[in-house]
Scaffold this motif. Structure first.
Motif, PDB file in Angstrom:
ATOM      1  N   LEU A  48      -6.970   1.851  12.987  1.00 17.68           N
ATOM      2  CA  LEU A  48      -6.793   2.386  13.329  1.00 17.68           C
ATOM      3  C   LEU A  48      -6.261   3.007  14.590  1.00 17.68           C
ATOM      4  O   LEU A  48      -5.047   2.672  15.171  1.00 17.68           O
ATOM      5  N   PHE A  49      -7.167   2.088  15.619  1.00 14.76           N
ATOM      6  CA  PHE A  49      -7.082   2.477  16.856  1.00 14.76           C
ATOM      7  C   PHE A  49      -6.055   1.409  17.403  1.00 14.76           C
ATOM      8  O   PHE A  49      -4.937   2.191  18.334  1.00 14.76           O
ATOM      9  N   ASP A  50      -6.251  -0.011  16.932  1.00 14.49           N
ATOM     10  CA  ASP A  50      -5.096  -0.706  17.430  1.00 14.49           C
ATOM     11  C   ASP A  50      -3.975  -0.482  17.025  1.00 14.49           C
ATOM     12  O   ASP A  50      -3.257  -1.092  17.109  1.00 14.49           O
ATOM     13  N   LEU A  51      -3.974   0.114  16.108  1.00 14.89           N
ATOM     14  CA  LEU A  51      -2.182   0.687  15.313  1.00 14.89           C
ATOM     15  C   LEU A  51      -1.671   1.827  16.031  1.00 14.89           C
ATOM     16  O   LEU A  51      -0.791   2.103  16.189  1.00 14.89           O
ATOM     17  N   GLY A  52      -3.147   2.189  17.396  1.00 15.38           N
ATOM     18  CA  GLY A  52      -2.368   3.005  17.906  1.00 15.38           C
ATOM     19  C   GLY A  52      -2.622   5.098  17.551  1.00 15.38           C
ATOM     20  O   GLY A  52      -2.019   5.699  17.968  1.00 15.38           O
ATOM     21  N   VAL A 219      -8.553  12.938  -2.353  1.00 10.67           N
ATOM     22  CA  VAL A 219      -9.855  12.106  -1.975  1.00 10.67           C
ATOM     23  C   VAL A 219      -9.727  10.370  -2.552  1.00 10.67           C
ATOM     24  O   VAL A 219      -8.793  10.566  -3.253  1.00 10.67           O
ATOM     25  N   ASN A 220     -10.775  10.071  -1.652  1.00 11.30           N
ATOM     26  CA  ASN A 220     -10.069   8.434  -2.206  1.00 11.30           C
ATOM     27  C   ASN A 220     -11.892   8.205  -2.831  1.00 11.30           C
ATOM     28  O   ASN A 220     -12.981   7.780  -2.362  1.00 11.30           O
ATOM     29  N   THR A 221     -12.182   6.222  -3.683  1.00 12.98           N
ATOM     30  CA  THR A 221     -12.731   5.830  -3.684  1.00 12.98           C
ATOM     31  C   THR A 221     -12.474   4.702  -2.822  1.00 12.98           C
ATOM     32  O   THR A 221     -11.307   4.223  -2.958  1.00 12.98           O
ATOM     33  N   VAL A 222     -13.543   3.386  -3.129  1.00 13.98           N
ATOM     34  CA  VAL A 222     -13.429   2.267  -2.100  1.00 13.98           C
ATOM     35  C   VAL A 222     -13.122   1.175  -3.297  1.00 13.98           C
ATOM     36  O   VAL A 222     -12.927  -0.316  -3.125  1.00 13.98           O
ATOM     37  N   SER A 223     -12.550   1.269  -4.577  1.00 16.78           N
ATOM     38  CA  SER A 223     -11.628   1.027  -5.377  1.00 16.78           C
ATOM     39  C   SER A 223     -10.834   1.588  -5.998  1.00 16.78           C
ATOM     40  O   SER A 223     -11.821   2.661  -7.059  1.00 16.78           O
ATOM     41  N   PRO A 224      -9.920   0.709  -6.456  1.00 18.88           N
ATOM     42  CA  PRO A 224      -8.941   1.578  -7.904  1.00 18.88           C
ATOM     43  C   PRO A 224      -9.376   1.805  -9.110  1.00 18.88           C
ATOM     44  O   PRO A 224      -9.751   2.314  -9.900  1.00 18.88           O
ATOM     45  N   THR A 225      -9.987   0.489  -9.335  1.00 21.56           N
ATOM     46  CA  THR A 225     -10.535  -0.147 -10.671  1.00 21.56           C
ATOM     47  C   THR A 225     -12.677   1.202 -10.673  1.00 21.56           C
ATOM     48  O   THR A 225     -12.511   1.967 -12.226  1.00 21.56           O
ATOM     49  N   PHE A 226     -12.387   1.333 -10.131  1.00 18.78           N
ATOM     50  CA  PHE A 226     -14.100   1.907  -9.872  1.00 18.78           C
ATOM     51  C   PHE A 226     -13.494   3.241  -9.627  1.00 18.78           C
ATOM     52  O   PHE A 226     -14.697   3.910 -10.512  1.00 18.78           O
ATOM     53  N   LEU A 227     -13.117   4.256  -9.726  1.00 23.27           N
ATOM     54  CA  LEU A 227     -12.521   5.607  -9.976  1.00 23.27           C
ATOM     55  C   LEU A 227     -12.121   5.436 -11.175  1.00 23.27           C
ATOM     56  O   LEU A 227     -12.418   6.201 -11.876  1.00 23.27           O
ATOM     57  N   LYS A 228     -11.377   4.592 -11.557  1.00 27.82           N
ATOM     58  CA  LYS A 228     -10.391   4.305 -13.140  1.00 27.82           C
ATOM     59  C   LYS A 228     -11.983   5.254 -14.594  1.00 27.82           C
ATOM     60  O   LYS A 228     -11.901   5.117 -15.036  1.00 27.82           O
ATOM     61  N   GLU A 229     -13.056   3.563 -13.893  1.00 27.65           N
ATOM     62  CA  GLU A 229     -14.218   3.806 -14.440  1.00 27.65           C
ATOM     63  C   GLU A 229     -14.808   5.147 -14.786  1.00 27.65           C
ATOM     64  O   GLU A 229     -14.829   6.022 -15.475  1.00 27.65           O
ATOM     65  N   ILE A 230     -15.237   5.558 -13.281  1.00 31.52           N
ATOM     66  CA  ILE A 230     -15.757   6.877 -13.372  1.00 31.52           C
ATOM     67  C   ILE A 230     -14.604   7.940 -14.434  1.00 31.52           C
ATOM     68  O   ILE A 230     -15.731   8.263 -15.191  1.00 31.52           O
ATOM     69  N   ASP A 256      -7.108   8.324  -4.623  1.00 26.38           N
ATOM     70  CA  ASP A 256      -6.841   6.710  -5.321  1.00 26.38           C
ATOM     71  C   ASP A 256      -8.247   5.909  -5.042  1.00 26.38           C
ATOM     72  O   ASP A 256      -9.301   6.404  -4.521  1.00 26.38           O
ATOM     73  N   GLY A 257      -7.955   4.541  -4.918  1.00 32.02           N
ATOM     74  CA  GLY A 257      -9.286   3.597  -4.101  1.00 32.02           C
ATOM     75  C   GLY A 257      -8.346   2.815  -3.363  1.00 32.02           C
ATOM     76  O   GLY A 257      -7.099   2.852  -3.574  1.00 32.02           O
ATOM     77  N   VAL A 258      -9.023   2.883  -2.329  1.00 34.16           N
ATOM     78  CA  VAL A 258      -8.267   1.975  -1.445  1.00 34.16           C
ATOM     79  C   VAL A 258      -9.478   0.764  -0.846  1.00 34.16           C
ATOM     80  O   VAL A 258     -10.972   1.646  -0.267  1.00 34.16           O
ATOM     81  N   LEU A 259      -9.289   0.094  -0.989  1.00 35.18           N
ATOM     82  CA  LEU A 259     -10.504  -0.756  -0.726  1.00 35.18           C
ATOM     83  C   LEU A 259     -11.082  -1.330   0.768  1.00 35.18           C
ATOM     84  O   LEU A 259     -10.132  -1.159   1.459  1.00 35.18           O
ATOM     85  N   THR A 483      -5.114  -4.176   6.522  1.00 30.36           N
ATOM     86  CA  THR A 483      -4.591  -4.167   5.416  1.00 30.36           C
ATOM     87  C   THR A 483      -4.988  -2.726   4.910  1.00 30.36           C
ATOM     88  O   THR A 483      -4.328  -1.500   4.316  1.00 30.36           O
ATOM     89  N   CYS A 484      -6.704  -2.773   4.884  1.00 32.14           N
ATOM     90  CA  CYS A 484      -7.294  -1.287   4.986  1.00 32.14           C
ATOM     91  C   CYS A 484      -6.848  -0.049   5.433  1.00 32.14           C
ATOM     92  O   CYS A 484      -6.903   0.884   4.830  1.00 32.14           O
ATOM     93  N   ALA A 485      -6.620   0.100   7.158  1.00 29.26           N
ATOM     94  CA  ALA A 485      -6.449   0.600   7.901  1.00 29.26           C
ATOM     95  C   ALA A 485      -5.322   1.408   7.703  1.00 29.26           C
ATOM     96  O   ALA A 485      -4.171   3.187   7.590  1.00 29.26           O
ATOM     97  N   GLU A 486      -3.723   0.401   7.592  1.00 28.83           N
ATOM     98  CA  GLU A 486      -2.515   0.843   6.472  1.00 28.83           C
ATOM     99  C   GLU A 486      -2.533   1.802   5.188  1.00 28.83           C
ATOM    100  O   GLU A 486      -1.472   2.489   5.080  1.00 28.83           O
ATOM    101  N   LYS A 487      -3.541   0.843   4.850  1.00 30.08           N
ATOM    102  CA  LYS A 487      -3.534   2.256   3.292  1.00 30.08           C
ATOM    103  C   LYS A 487      -4.042   3.693   3.405  1.00 30.08           C
ATOM    104  O   LYS A 487      -3.265   4.508   3.210  1.00 30.08           O
TER     105      LYS A 487
END
Length: 502
Positions: A48-52, A219-230, A256-259, A483-487
């Protein structure tokens, strides 16, 4: 993002971090790590810092475990450094309870609770008023009370669930540590619905992790599939209250889930911890050299043609599936004895002794090396191995399987959570996939995946080279912090565009 400032000011609240960008101040070598949250926090802050971005971070002042400083932390030099931080972006929560800890989490739940309460008290009472953020981004249970205060103040708050772990405390305990919860108690999640503040105060437990989910704007988990599994009740260990609140957020369009992504230092082209650097174009030769070095280092039979399998994560039978490999390890080595199949473990945990016993009992120390976790040895193993094991029963995200792809070390995984999101079974006919995936979580399923990996290993060298080059290239492009930061920036934008609800 369009808000009251040209660049919205984001305050990231995290109990762990491994490093920070050099330009963020003189504490850029701050390090307080217990697990993957530290790496992910550091990665997001840096990207995030690198992206300004106008990024600020709130951390506990773990004086005894700040990397790079001598034990004499109370020197005038430290006072001078901290004085210069006032106009910087790193905000250390001050409390005596942090100063002498040697680990982020102690072995005592009451100490962990006191640390969490002291941290959140300082964030609420001092850091948030000083930073005046447009968005607050909290992480895991140690920050789970902050979203309730943020909601009361009308500040959008993102709450990221990295690990399914929580603690509880009464309002009386929370307020006794200096947190004025009376002003936002109705935004907390109680184990029993409270009728009023007095009824809630003394005996009704507040769930920290569920409170974070309940009160947060998003709220986000760190995987879209893990969120759906819960949400689909795939995991019995997830508390029903947490599952329900995540489901409520999801169905309201607020989850959402953000890897995650591996640390940038995990790249064989620039990795300073490996003997021979390499990239997609020269991996074939250099990985052989790294393998030979690793074999000599660990006392394995030196053989550049031997298929080498690596276990990179903690040996925890509850989550990581190491018992599956323990059941078949000797049989696998025996089945591929002529190929000189070898296994390397760089991992601590309960099952380490089981693998030591297997190696000792069968006299196969030249085929199986079991080692305590070491950062440098782990890097060497990624660079020198052909495959890695990650047969987790559940996986909120996972990083080793992504790192393996970047190093040309193909992952063997069970189809769950973040492993499902990041590893696809190798399909040679269609030139796609990056690992070997099994769908039944038992020893036979893992054995099948190992056989699939060995079938690939027996292919013509040129055919393997094409696939590994593709997998390494795709890994670098897909599994990275930008990619992660952009999400996350996308989530911040959605939060700022969505009205707050009381």
């Amino acid at each position: 993002m369009t808000v009251k400032r040209k660049r919205p000011r984001v305050l990231i609240v995290t109990p762990e971090v491994t490093y920070l960008p050099d330009d963020m101040g003189n504490m850029s070598n701050y390090s307080a790590k217990a697990g993957g949250l530290a790496d992910v926090s550091a990665a997001l802050i840096s990207a995030l810092f690198d992206l300004g971005g106008d990024v600020h971070v709130a951390l506990p002042d773990y004086r005894s475990i700040i990397n790079g400083y001598l034990p004499d932390f109370f020197s005038r030099e430290m006072d001078r450094i901290k004085a210069r931080l006032e106009d910087k972006r790193i905000h250390l929560a001050e409390d005596r309870i942090f100063y002498y800890l040697t680990h982020v989490y102690s072995g005592y739940s009451d100490i962990n609770l006191k640390v969490a309460l002291a941290f959140q008290r300082e964030v609420m009472n001092n850091i948030i008023p000083r930073v005046n953020p447009d968005i607050i981004h909290c992480n895991d249970w140690m920050t789970g009370l902050v979203p309730a205060m943020a909601r009361q103040m009308g500040i959008p708050c993102l709450f990221t669930v990295h690990n399914i772990h929580t603690v509880t405390a009464t309002l009386a305990e929370i307020e006794d540590r200096g947190i004025d919860a009376a002003s936002f108690w109705n935004h907390l999640y109680f184990r029993n619905p409270p009728g009023n503040y007095e009824n809630a105060r003394n005996q009704n437990a507040v769930d920290f992790l569920t409170s974070g989910v309940f009160a947060a704007h998003y709220v986000n988990t760190v995987s879209p599939t893990f969120l759906k599994e819960i949400i689909d009740q795939r995991h019995s260990f997830v508390e029903p209250c947490l599952r329900q609140e995540l489901a409520n957020k999801f169905h309201a369009g607020c989850a959402d889930g953000v890897l995650n992504a591996p640390d940038p230092e995990f790249n064989p082209a620039i990795d300073e911890m490996i003997t021979h650097n390499y990239g997609p174009k020269n991996h074939r030769e250099k990985k052989r050299l790294n393998k030979r070095y690793l074999q000599e280092l660990l006392g394995l039979e030196p053989d550049e043609t031997a298929p080498l399998f690596f276990w990179p994560s903690r040996l925890d039978p509850v989550q990581k599936g190491c018992q599956l490999l323990a059941d078949i390890a000797f049989a696998v080595i025996q089945r591929y004895w002529k190929e000189n199949l070898q296994m390397v473990f760089v991992a601590s945990g309960e099952y380490q002794r089981h693998f030591r016993d297997i190696a000792n009992f069968h006299g196969i120390k030249r085929r199986m090396s079991v080692n305590q976790f070491s950062e440098s040895l782990s890097h060497e193993a990624f660079a020198g191995s052909d495959f890695l094991f990650m047969p987790s029963r559940f996986e909120p995200c996972g990083l080793p399987q992504m790192t393996g792809c970047i190093y040309g070390t193909l992952p063997i995984v069970y189809d769950t959570g973040g492993l499902h999101d990041t590893v696809k079974h190798l399909d040679l006919d269609n030139n796609r996939g990056n690992g070997f995936v099994f769908n039944v979580h038992d020893a036979n399923g893992l054995a099948w995946a190992i056989d699939q990996a060995m079938a690939f290993y027996r292919l013509d060298g040129d055919a393997k080279e094409v696939q590994i080059r593709r997998i390494m290239t795709e890994g670098v492009l897909e599994f990275n912090h930008t990619t992660c930061a952009e999400k996350y920036i996308g989530l911040y934008e959605r939060m700022l565009q969505r009205p707050m609800f009381p």
